[in-house]
Motif scaffolding. Structure first.
Motif, short mmCIF file in Angstrom:
data_model
loop_
_atom_site.label_atom_id
_atom_site.label_comp_id
_atom_site.label_asym_id
_atom_site.label_seq_id
_atom_site.Cartn_x
_atom_site.Cartn_y
_atom_site.Cartn_z
N ALA A 125 5.54 29.58 50.87
CA ALA A 125 5.99 30.70 51.71
C ALA A 125 6.90 30.23 52.82
CB ALA A 125 4.77 31.42 52.29
N ASN A 126 6.62 29.05 53.38
CA ASN A 126 7.45 28.53 54.47
C ASN A 126 8.87 28.24 54.00
OD1 ASN A 126 5.43 28.71 56.35
ND2 ASN A 126 4.80 26.57 56.18
N ALA A 127 8.99 27.73 52.78
CA ALA A 127 10.31 27.44 52.23
C ALA A 127 11.10 28.74 52.04
CB ALA A 127 10.19 26.69 50.92
N ARG A 128 10.42 29.79 51.56
CA ARG A 128 11.08 31.09 51.39
C ARG A 128 11.51 31.65 52.73
NH1 ARG A 128 6.72 32.36 48.10
NH2 ARG A 128 6.08 34.04 49.49
N LEU A 129 10.66 31.45 53.74
CA LEU A 129 10.98 31.95 55.07
C LEU A 129 12.22 31.27 55.64
CD1 LEU A 129 10.15 33.83 57.39
CD2 LEU A 129 8.69 32.00 58.27
N GLU A 130 12.33 29.96 55.43
CA GLU A 130 13.51 29.23 55.90
C GLU A 130 14.77 29.71 55.19
OE1 GLU A 130 13.83 27.22 58.52
OE2 GLU A 130 11.73 27.82 58.87
N LYS A 131 14.65 29.96 53.89
CA LYS A 131 15.79 30.48 53.14
C LYS A 131 16.17 31.87 53.61
CE LYS A 131 14.98 27.83 48.88
NZ LYS A 131 14.65 27.91 47.44
N LEU A 132 15.16 32.66 53.98
CA LEU A 132 15.40 34.00 54.50
C LEU A 132 16.19 33.92 55.80
CD1 LEU A 132 14.74 37.08 54.19
CD2 LEU A 132 12.72 36.65 55.60
N LYS A 133 15.80 33.02 56.69
CA LYS A 133 16.49 32.85 57.97
C LYS A 133 17.94 32.42 57.75
CE LYS A 133 12.38 31.48 60.61
NZ LYS A 133 11.76 30.37 61.37
N GLU A 134 18.14 31.48 56.84
CA GLU A 134 19.50 31.00 56.57
C GLU A 134 20.38 32.12 56.01
OE1 GLU A 134 19.06 27.66 54.01
OE2 GLU A 134 18.01 26.44 55.51
N LEU A 135 19.79 32.94 55.16
CA LEU A 135 20.53 34.06 54.59
C LEU A 135 20.96 35.04 55.68
CD1 LEU A 135 21.54 35.25 51.91
CD2 LEU A 135 19.35 36.45 51.71
N ILE A 136 20.07 35.30 56.63
CA ILE A 136 20.39 36.18 57.75
C ILE A 136 21.54 35.61 58.57
CG2 ILE A 136 19.52 37.01 59.98
CD1 ILE A 136 16.72 37.17 58.61
N LEU A 137 21.49 34.32 58.84
CA LEU A 137 22.49 33.69 59.70
C LEU A 137 23.87 33.65 59.06
CD1 LEU A 137 23.05 32.16 62.35
CD2 LEU A 137 22.47 30.04 61.15
N TRP A 138 23.93 33.26 57.78
CA TRP A 138 25.23 33.01 57.16
C TRP A 138 25.80 34.20 56.40
CZ3 TRP A 138 27.04 29.37 59.75
CH2 TRP A 138 26.27 28.27 60.13
N GLU A 139 24.96 35.11 55.95
CA GLU A 139 25.48 36.25 55.19
C GLU A 139 25.13 37.60 55.79
OE1 GLU A 139 25.57 36.10 50.90
OE2 GLU A 139 24.70 34.09 50.91
N GLY A 140 24.19 37.61 56.73
CA GLY A 140 23.77 38.87 57.31
C GLY A 140 22.97 39.70 56.31
N LEU A 141 22.65 40.92 56.70
CA LEU A 141 21.96 41.83 55.79
C LEU A 141 22.95 42.81 55.19
CD1 LEU A 141 19.50 40.87 57.78
CD2 LEU A 141 18.35 42.83 56.74
N PRO A 142 22.60 43.43 54.06
CA PRO A 142 23.51 44.42 53.46
C PRO A 142 23.80 45.57 54.42
CG PRO A 142 21.72 43.85 51.95
CD PRO A 142 21.37 43.24 53.28
N ASP A 143 24.94 46.21 54.23
CA ASP A 143 25.30 47.35 55.08
C ASP A 143 24.26 48.45 55.03
OD1 ASP A 143 27.63 46.02 55.75
OD2 ASP A 143 28.86 47.07 54.27
N SER A 144 23.56 48.54 53.92
CA SER A 144 22.56 49.60 53.73
C SER A 144 21.16 49.18 54.18
CB SER A 144 22.49 50.00 52.25
OG SER A 144 22.12 48.87 51.44
N ALA A 145 21.04 48.02 54.83
CA ALA A 145 19.73 47.44 55.12
C ALA A 145 18.87 48.30 56.04
CB ALA A 145 19.88 46.04 55.72
N SER A 146 19.48 49.15 56.85
CA SER A 146 18.70 49.98 57.76
C SER A 146 18.31 51.32 57.15
CB SER A 146 19.47 50.22 59.06
OG SER A 146 19.64 49.02 59.78
#
Length: 309
Positions: free
Chosen positions: A27-48
């Motif tokens: 789970a920790n590895a997935r969480l780190e990947k999640l953080k990196e995805l947020i930083l470098w690609e952001g969330l989709p325009d429809s994320a909200s």
């Protein structure tokens, strides 16, 4: 498949949704990947947008993952709501009626009564001591209600205050410290602008307090502020000070040209000088963080009282 759909698929995989299978690894590895995805690609325009897997928005689900929100005790929340008006009710009521009142998408999804209810429940949760509620809480709680169901928003908000910004909600101790740190960083990175403010005896407590106390959530437009809060939830609430500094430095030339009046106002800070979240994030990562020495950065990192950094 367009960019938005591809990006959404990446998030669904890291969150263990989509095809119903979890990504390999801990789970920790997935969480780190999640953080990196947020930083470098952001969330989709429809994320909200609402309706993600029946649990509110994709962004709300991401925030819960970052905060470690698991099981939500709906009955506990309802019991707090049943207690009715708290000792801070009037202050809450007054603040809520100003919170994102001009943002139509927010007001169409979050009735004022809902935010009043959540904040009163929070005061009851903390023992119903008068003064538990402080002004920035309405602006900080509102995005959670915008992105997720009410009981989940309450638990997420509660964890957020306790784990991420405990020094901000206790007599604004951390907020004042954040203002002082912004001033020191400004002196280091833009001595001319710093000196210009000194000429008018302007301190960050005078022009940046709302920005810092709300982690930038008072800055328009709301969607941009939410994008920067994504990064703060992933990498630390202390970044709010640096994002406020980033806007100042990006607007430095414009501010320096002001003559015959105060070079900056709280209102201008809340309007963000017209810079997008992407511009502020890029400037902060490339022009601010690399220029701050380790000791000063450590003080910035620790000033909110965030746990686990």
């Amino acid at each position: 498949m367009g960019r938005d759909e591809k990006l959404k698929f990446k998030y669904e995989g890291l969150l263990g949704r989509g095809n119903g299978k979890n990504v390999d690894g801990e789970a920790n590895a997935r969480l780190e990947k999640l953080k990196e995805l947020i930083l470098w690609e952001g969330l989709p325009d429809s994320a909200s947008d609402g309706g993600f897997c029946g649990r509110g928005s994709l962004r709300g689900t991401v925030w819960k993952a970052l905060l470690g929100v698991a099981d939500v005790n709906v009955d506990e929340y309802l019991q707090l709501v049943d207690k009715g008006a708290s000792n801070d009710y009037q202050k809450i009521f007054n603040d809520v009626y100003r919170t994102f009142s001009k943002h139509e998408e927010y007001t169409s999804r979050v009735p004022r009564e809902m935010l009043v209810r959540l904040l009163n429940a929070f005061v009851h949760y903390r023992g119903n001591t008068k003064g538990t509620y402080v002004q920035s809480m309405s602006v900080l709680a509102a995005p959670f209600l915008f992105l997720m169901p009410e009981p989940e928003a309450f638990l997420s908000f509660q964890i957020f205050l306790r784990e991420r910004i405990p020094e901000y909600v206790y007599k604004y101790v951390g907020v004042h410290r954040g203002c002082d740190l912004l001033d020191r960083c400004l002196q280091l990175l833009d001595p001319s602008l710093y000196q210009r403010f000194l000429e008018f005896k302007l301190t960050p407590q005078m022009y940046a307090f709302p920005n810092i106390s709300s982690l930038g959530m008072c800055v328009s437009p709301l969607n941009d502020s939410i994008q920067l809060l994504d990064v703060q939830l992933a990498y630390g609430s202390h970044l709010g000070v640096l994002f406020s500094l980033g806007r100042l430095l990006l607007a430095s030339e414009k501010i320096m040209q002001v003559r015959g009046k105060l070079p900056i106002t709280t209102r201008e800070m809340e309007n963000g000088f017209g810079f997008s979240a992407a511009q502020v994030l890029h400037y902060t990562l490339t022009k601010i963080i690399p220029e701050i020495d380790d000791d000063l950065y450590k003080q910035v990192e620790q000033h909110t009282g965030e746990k686990g950094l």
